[in-house]
Scaffold this active site. Structure first.
Site, short mmCIF file in Angstrom:
data_model
loop_
_atom_site.label_atom_id
_atom_site.label_comp_id
_atom_site.label_asym_id
_atom_site.label_seq_id
_atom_site.Cartn_x
_atom_site.Cartn_y
_atom_site.Cartn_z
N GLY A 267 19.18 72.28 22.17
CA GLY A 267 17.94 71.88 22.82
C GLY A 267 16.77 72.77 22.43
O GLY A 267 15.64 72.31 22.20
N CYS A 268 17.04 74.07 22.34
CA CYS A 268 15.98 75.03 22.00
C CYS A 268 15.55 74.87 20.54
O CYS A 268 14.38 75.06 20.21
CB CYS A 268 16.46 76.44 22.29
SG CYS A 268 16.90 76.66 24.03
N THR A 269 16.50 74.53 19.68
CA THR A 269 16.18 74.29 18.27
C THR A 269 15.29 73.05 18.15
O THR A 269 14.28 73.07 17.44
CB THR A 269 17.48 74.11 17.46
OG1 THR A 269 18.24 75.32 17.56
CG2 THR A 269 17.18 73.83 15.99
N GLY B 95 11.75 73.90 19.62
CA GLY B 95 11.01 74.75 18.69
C GLY B 95 10.53 73.97 17.48
O GLY B 95 9.40 74.13 17.02
#
EC number: 1.11.1.24
Length: 157
Positions: free
Chosen positions: A44-46, A49
């Site tokens: 999710g963070c990838t 970002g």
């Protein structure tokens, strides 16, 4: 003390990728997006970002700086940046100074166990250093676009 809509965001200095430090007061005159994510190099963070990375030119056009923040150490942030080609600084907030300032540490459940972690959240600070918008409990899909549109509206006055 934590941030409130319409109020000045207290100044902070934080360690960021690229052997830099970020000081909020030095960004006065620019809009600032501060987005908090739970952990570097997770799916999710990838995605989140990458969504900000892919819109950086559009954010630049609205005089808006993007800052990503998590509790990961600076080495993990550097690796995440290098692997994903992020074109904005990631801040290492190991001591949770920014997490506390923006009140993003929440009780979360993972596999039935409770732990304290970062609630995915984004904050838009206006050119005068006041908190203009906040998004809490963010869902990744479409989020960076929504933040961009808010930055465009704010920039247009």
């Amino acid at each position: 003390m934590s941030v409130s809509l319409g109020e000045p965001v207290p100044d902070f200095t934080a360690t960021a990728t690229g052997e830099t430090t970020v000081t909020l007061s030095e960004l006065k005159g620019k809009q600032v997006v501060v987005y908090f994510y739970p952990k570097a190099s997770t799916p999710g963070c990838t995605t989140e970002g990458g969504d900000f990375r892919d819109r950086k030119e559009a954010f630049d056009a609205t005089n808006t700086v993007i800052l990503g923040v998590s509790r990961d150490g600076i080495r993990a942030q550097e690796n995440f940046t290098a692997k994903q080609g992020f074109n904005f600084p990631l801040i290492s907030d190991k001591d949770e100074t920014l997490c506390r300032l923006f009140d993003v540490i929440k009780l979360k459940k993972l596999y039935g166990k409770e732990h304290l972690g970062i609630e995915r959240s984004t904050f838009l600070i206006d050119a005068d250093g006041k908190l203009a918008r906040e998004w809490r409990g963010v869902k990744v899909k479409g989020h960076a676009q929504e933040v961009l549109e808010a930055a465009q509206t704010l920039h247009a006055g």
